[in-house]
Design a protein around this motif. Structure first.
Motif, PDB file in Angstrom:
ATOM      1  N   PHE A   1      12.530  12.668  12.714  1.00 27.49           N
ATOM      2  CA  PHE A   1      11.389  11.758  12.589  1.00 27.49           C
ATOM      3  C   PHE A   1      11.198  11.074  13.930  1.00 27.49           C
ATOM      4  CE2 PHE A   1       9.155   7.907  11.307  1.00 27.49           C
ATOM      5  CZ  PHE A   1       8.322   8.350  10.280  1.00 27.49           C
ATOM      6  N   GLU A   2      10.026  11.281  14.526  1.00 21.81           N
ATOM      7  CA  GLU A   2       9.768  10.730  15.852  1.00 21.81           C
ATOM      8  C   GLU A   2       8.565   9.799  15.804  1.00 21.81           C
ATOM      9  OE1 GLU A   2       9.410  12.118  20.490  1.00 21.81           O
ATOM     10  OE2 GLU A   2       9.363  13.640  18.928  1.00 21.81           O
ATOM     11  N   LEU A   3       8.813   8.532  16.143  1.00 23.04           N
ATOM     12  CA  LEU A   3       7.725   7.574  16.237  1.00 23.04           C
ATOM     13  C   LEU A   3       6.857   7.930  17.434  1.00 23.04           C
ATOM     14  CD1 LEU A   3       9.744   4.339  15.428  1.00 23.04           C
ATOM     15  CD2 LEU A   3       8.044   5.450  13.954  1.00 23.04           C
ATOM     16  N   ARG A   4       5.576   7.608  17.324  1.00 24.36           N
ATOM     17  CA  ARG A   4       4.632   7.959  18.385  1.00 24.36           C
ATOM     18  C   ARG A   4       4.084   6.705  19.058  1.00 24.36           C
ATOM     19  NH1 ARG A   4       0.615  12.139  15.694  1.00 24.36           N
ATOM     20  NH2 ARG A   4      -0.359  11.716  17.680  1.00 24.36           N
TER      21      ARG A   4
ATOM     22  N   GLN B   1       2.571  15.189  10.394  1.00 27.53           N
ATOM     23  CA  GLN B   1       2.241  14.170  11.374  1.00 27.53           C
ATOM     24  C   GLN B   1       1.305  13.153  10.739  1.00 27.53           C
ATOM     25  OE1 GLN B   1       1.332  15.596  15.394  1.00 27.53           O
ATOM     26  NE2 GLN B   1      -0.602  14.487  15.216  1.00 27.53           N
ATOM     27  N   VAL B   2       1.544  11.889  11.029  1.00 25.31           N
ATOM     28  CA  VAL B   2       0.630  10.806  10.695  1.00 25.31           C
ATOM     29  C   VAL B   2       0.338  10.069  11.995  1.00 25.31           C
ATOM     30  CG1 VAL B   2       1.308  10.550   8.264  1.00 25.31           C
ATOM     31  CG2 VAL B   2       2.605   9.347  10.027  1.00 25.31           C
ATOM     32  N   ASP B   3      -0.509   9.060  11.948  1.00 26.40           N
ATOM     33  CA  ASP B   3      -0.892   8.355  13.177  1.00 26.40           C
ATOM     34  C   ASP B   3       0.302   7.836  13.971  1.00 26.40           C
ATOM     35  OD1 ASP B   3      -3.552   8.775  12.638  1.00 26.40           O
ATOM     36  OD2 ASP B   3      -3.875   6.784  11.774  1.00 26.40           O
TER      37      ASP B   3
ATOM     38  N   GLY C   1       0.823  -1.201   0.000  1.00 27.33           N
ATOM     39  CA  GLY C   1       0.000   0.000   0.000  1.00 27.33           C
ATOM     40  C   GLY C   1       0.857   1.252   0.000  1.00 27.33           C
ATOM     41  N   THR C   2       0.207   2.376   0.248  1.00 25.62           N
ATOM     42  CA  THR C   2       0.877   3.675   0.219  1.00 25.62           C
ATOM     43  C   THR C   2       0.563   4.434   1.495  1.00 25.62           C
ATOM     44  OG1 THR C   2       0.680   3.772  -2.178  1.00 25.62           O
ATOM     45  CG2 THR C   2       1.038   5.853  -1.062  1.00 25.62           C
ATOM     46  N   ILE C   3       1.551   5.150   1.991  1.00 20.97           N
ATOM     47  CA  ILE C   3       1.352   6.031   3.143  1.00 20.97           C
ATOM     48  C   ILE C   3       1.463   7.461   2.635  1.00 20.97           C
ATOM     49  CG2 ILE C   3       2.207   6.760   5.401  1.00 20.97           C
ATOM     50  CD1 ILE C   3       3.455   3.952   5.676  1.00 20.97           C
ATOM     51  N   ALA C   4       0.461   8.273   2.933  1.00 15.10           N
ATOM     52  CA  ALA C   4       0.471   9.694   2.565  1.00 15.10           C
ATOM     53  C   ALA C   4       1.012  10.497   3.751  1.00 15.10           C
ATOM     54  CB  ALA C   4      -0.934  10.157   2.205  1.00 15.10           C
ATOM     55  N   PHE C   5       2.089  11.246   3.482  1.00 14.73           N
ATOM     56  CA  PHE C   5       2.708  12.080   4.507  1.00 14.73           C
ATOM     57  C   PHE C   5       2.382  13.549   4.229  1.00 14.73           C
ATOM     58  CE2 PHE C   5       5.328   8.266   4.591  1.00 14.73           C
ATOM     59  CZ  PHE C   5       5.523   8.063   5.942  1.00 14.73           C
ATOM     60  N   PRO C   6       1.501  14.158   5.029  1.00 16.85           N
ATOM     61  CA  PRO C   6       1.205  15.582   4.835  1.00 16.85           C
ATOM     62  C   PRO C   6       2.326  16.447   5.410  1.00 16.85           C
ATOM     63  CG  PRO C   6      -0.070  14.730   6.670  1.00 16.85           C
ATOM     64  CD  PRO C   6       0.685  13.567   6.090  1.00 16.85           C
TER      65      PRO C   6
END
Length: 150
Positions: free
Chosen positions: A112-115, A84-86, A62-67
């Motif tokens: 880049f920080e994982l949440r 930010q993404v989820d 699939g694809t991840i959209a990064f705004p």
């Protein structure tokens, strides 16, 4: 948090380099992990508040959209993007410095920080982020030079 910091020399004058690179809709021309890039707002000149979205392949398909949104704009010397993404938040800060009349030194500082629970994977992400950053920034000089030639 993963951080990537590098400086590349672009064989194009600062104004042209800044105009091209600060328009993140061009990111697919230099970053091999960007499958599509688009501007989300009304167009016009890029500036503070301009919004973009970059698509990248996801790790499981699939694809991840990064705004991204421009949060600093000081042409032709500084531009910064945040998003930010989820699962993560990120910031790209770019500094442009004239290197004579026909070249630009571009310093790219990305974080880049994982949440959430994914933060436990930050040490591993830091290793991957270096390779991701190198792949993206290594393509900038040629992409800008091609665009400048028309």
């Amino acid at each position: 948090m993963a951080r990537y910091l590098t400086t590349v020399t672009v064989p194009v004058a600062i104004d042209t380099t800044f105009a091209y690179v600060s328009d993140f809709s061009h990111a697919g021309s230099w970053d091999p992990r960007v499958s599509a890039a688009r501007r989300l707002d009304d167009g016009g000149p890029v500036g503070l508040g301009s919004r973009f979205e970059l698509d990248s392949p996801g790790p499981l398909g699939g694809t991840i959209a990064f705004p991204y949104r421009v949060v600093r704009f000081d042409a032709p010397h500084h531009v910064a993007f945040e998003g930010q993404v989820d699962f993560a938040s990120y910031r790209d800060a770019l500094t442009f410095e004239a290197d004579g009349d026909a070249a630009t030194k571009l310093t790219y500082d990305a974080r880049f920080e994982l949440r959430g629970l994914l933060r436990l994977g930050s040490p591993i992400m830091s290793l991957f982020f270096q390779r991701i950053g190198d792949d993206a920034t290594n393509g900038i000089p040629d992409a800008v030079a091609r665009a400048a030639r028309g």
